[in-house]
Structure formats: C-alpha cells, structure tokens
Design an enzyme around this catalytic site. Sequence first.
Site, PDB file in Angstrom:
ATOM      1  N   SER A 277      32.276  18.157  34.221  1.00  0.00           N
ATOM      2  CA  SER A 277      33.682  18.300  34.628  1.00  0.00           C
ATOM      3  C   SER A 277      34.594  17.779  33.525  1.00  0.00           C
ATOM      4  O   SER A 277      34.314  16.765  32.904  1.00  0.00           O
ATOM      5  CB  SER A 277      33.964  17.487  35.905  1.00  0.00           C
ATOM      6  OG  SER A 277      33.069  17.807  36.946  1.00  0.00           O
TER       7      SER A 277
ATOM      8  N   HIS B 157      32.932  14.609  31.776  1.00  0.00           N
ATOM      9  CA  HIS B 157      31.973  13.761  32.491  1.00  0.00           C
ATOM     10  C   HIS B 157      30.788  14.619  32.920  1.00  0.00           C
ATOM     11  O   HIS B 157      30.972  15.728  33.440  1.00  0.00           O
ATOM     12  CB  HIS B 157      32.639  13.141  33.718  1.00  0.00           C
ATOM     13  CG  HIS B 157      31.736  12.227  34.482  1.00  0.00           C
ATOM     14  ND1 HIS B 157      31.366  10.986  34.011  1.00  0.00           N
ATOM     15  CD2 HIS B 157      31.108  12.388  35.677  1.00  0.00           C
ATOM     16  CE1 HIS B 157      30.553  10.416  34.896  1.00  0.00           C
ATOM     17  NE2 HIS B 157      30.377  11.245  35.907  1.00  0.00           N
TER      18      HIS B 157
ATOM     19  N   ASP C  34      36.601   7.866  36.214  1.00  0.00           N
ATOM     20  CA  ASP C  34      36.114   9.229  36.474  1.00  0.00           C
ATOM     21  C   ASP C  34      36.764   9.823  37.717  1.00  0.00           C
ATOM     22  O   ASP C  34      36.187  10.697  38.372  1.00  0.00           O
ATOM     23  CB  ASP C  34      34.590   9.249  36.616  1.00  0.00           C
ATOM     24  CG  ASP C  34      33.878   8.778  35.361  1.00  0.00           C
ATOM     25  OD1 ASP C  34      34.400   9.011  34.257  1.00  0.00           O
ATOM     26  OD2 ASP C  34      32.807   8.169  35.478  1.00  0.00           O
TER      27      ASP C  34
ATOM     28  N   ASN D 169      39.021  13.721  29.559  1.00  0.00           N
ATOM     29  CA  ASN D 169      37.643  13.228  29.462  1.00  0.00           C
ATOM     30  C   ASN D 169      36.705  14.310  29.970  1.00  0.00           C
ATOM     31  O   ASN D 169      37.083  15.132  30.821  1.00  0.00           O
ATOM     32  CB  ASN D 169      37.469  11.968  30.312  1.00  0.00           C
ATOM     33  CG  ASN D 169      36.064  11.388  30.192  1.00  0.00           C
ATOM     34  OD1 ASN D 169      35.525  11.258  29.092  1.00  0.00           O
ATOM     35  ND2 ASN D 169      35.458  11.035  31.320  1.00  0.00           N
TER      36      ASN D 169
END
Length: 221
Positions: free
Chosen positions: A140, A113, A149, A111
């Site tokens: 990030s 973020h 997260d 992912n």
Amino acid sequence: MSEGTPLPVVALISGGGSNLQALIDAQLQGRPIQLRAVISNQAGAFGLERARRHGIPTEVLSHRDYPDRDAFDSDLSALIDRHEPGLVVLAGFMRILTPAFVNRYLGRMLNIHPSLLPKFRGLHTHQRALDAGEREHGASVHFVTAELDGGPVIAQARVPVLAGDDAETLAARVLRQEHILYPTAVHWFARGRLRLDTDGRPRLDGEILTEPRRIEMDQGS
C-alpha cells in the site's frame, strides 16, 4: 507542477533502497520527478550507493547522535528543507516519526508499506500474513500521518499467497509490485493529480478516494 517542471523529491532510507532504485529508474525514464537528495540514518545503507551512482546528493544523519526523537527529527527536517522538496518519500526509512515532523510535511509525504493496509501495520508483515492464513497479500502507498502506517491509503497492489510460500518468497513477490506501485503514486502527485484534502481525505483526479485505487498487475509474478 507544470507539465515541464519536475517535482523536487527528497527520499529517506535506512537500508538497501530497492524502492529508491525504482524511483531513480522512473526519473531516468522521463517521469516528472527530480530526486534532489537521499538521506539515511544509517551510514552503511546501500541505497546511498544507488544514489551516488546516479549523481544524486546524499546525506547521513545518524539518530544515534541524538538524545531523543524530537532532537533528531528537528535536524532531519532542517536537512530536508535545504533541498526544498515538493514531496518527501519514505523508502524503507526505519524510524517512527514525531507528530511535529509529520505535520510539517502533511500532505506532501508518502510511504509504501508491505501489506494491504489497514492489515498488518508495523513490522514482519509477510510472516504475519502467512500466520493469519491470508489468501492475498500486497503493498500500500499512503499519505503519512502521525498514526503509524495509519495515514489515508492511496493505492494498493495485490498478490496471491501461494501454497508453499514462506516469508521470503512472499516478500519477494510483493517487492516486485512495490517497484511499480510507488513510482505510479509519486507520478500522480508530481502531475498534480493526487492531493490530501484539508479534511484528511485523499483525492485523485478530483475524486475523493473512498477506497484505495487498485493497481492491476501480473498477480502471479
């Protein structure tokens, strides 16, 4: 992956898909990835059109058609697995994922973020950075775990917070760096340089990442 074999990738999106476009561009430029499918929980997501323009199969699976997260995530995982990805990338997928789903792809789901994690998990990161008086902000890339997260951070790009910034101008500055940062991390994974150890620690080029790799960019852009 071998040098001549592209990594099969499935991307999950909910919106415009600008980070998806960065990955599409990376594929077109010869990075060793093959976007097998783009899946969205929103039928109107513009990222689906981005994929179609490049002949990438698209799927829509609306969470509104399901009674709970478990049922949706079960069908989502089945849809993903039909495309046999080596990596799943979240590119603005606005869903909280169940632990069972995350564990199914643990170590092969990334992912991006828009904050310097662990700061500002969740939403509205740019305004929160401004409200906190941060002098530096950024993005990030991390492995996805069941903690929102909260997975191990692989790499970060940083930008200055400038006098007169509002959430929109700061977001635009960060987004430009995201478009470089995400394809870089995906390329590492595709080449076998990046992995998640069984003890939950990220490893790059054989070395345990004790802190995120900082991707140096034009910090004023």
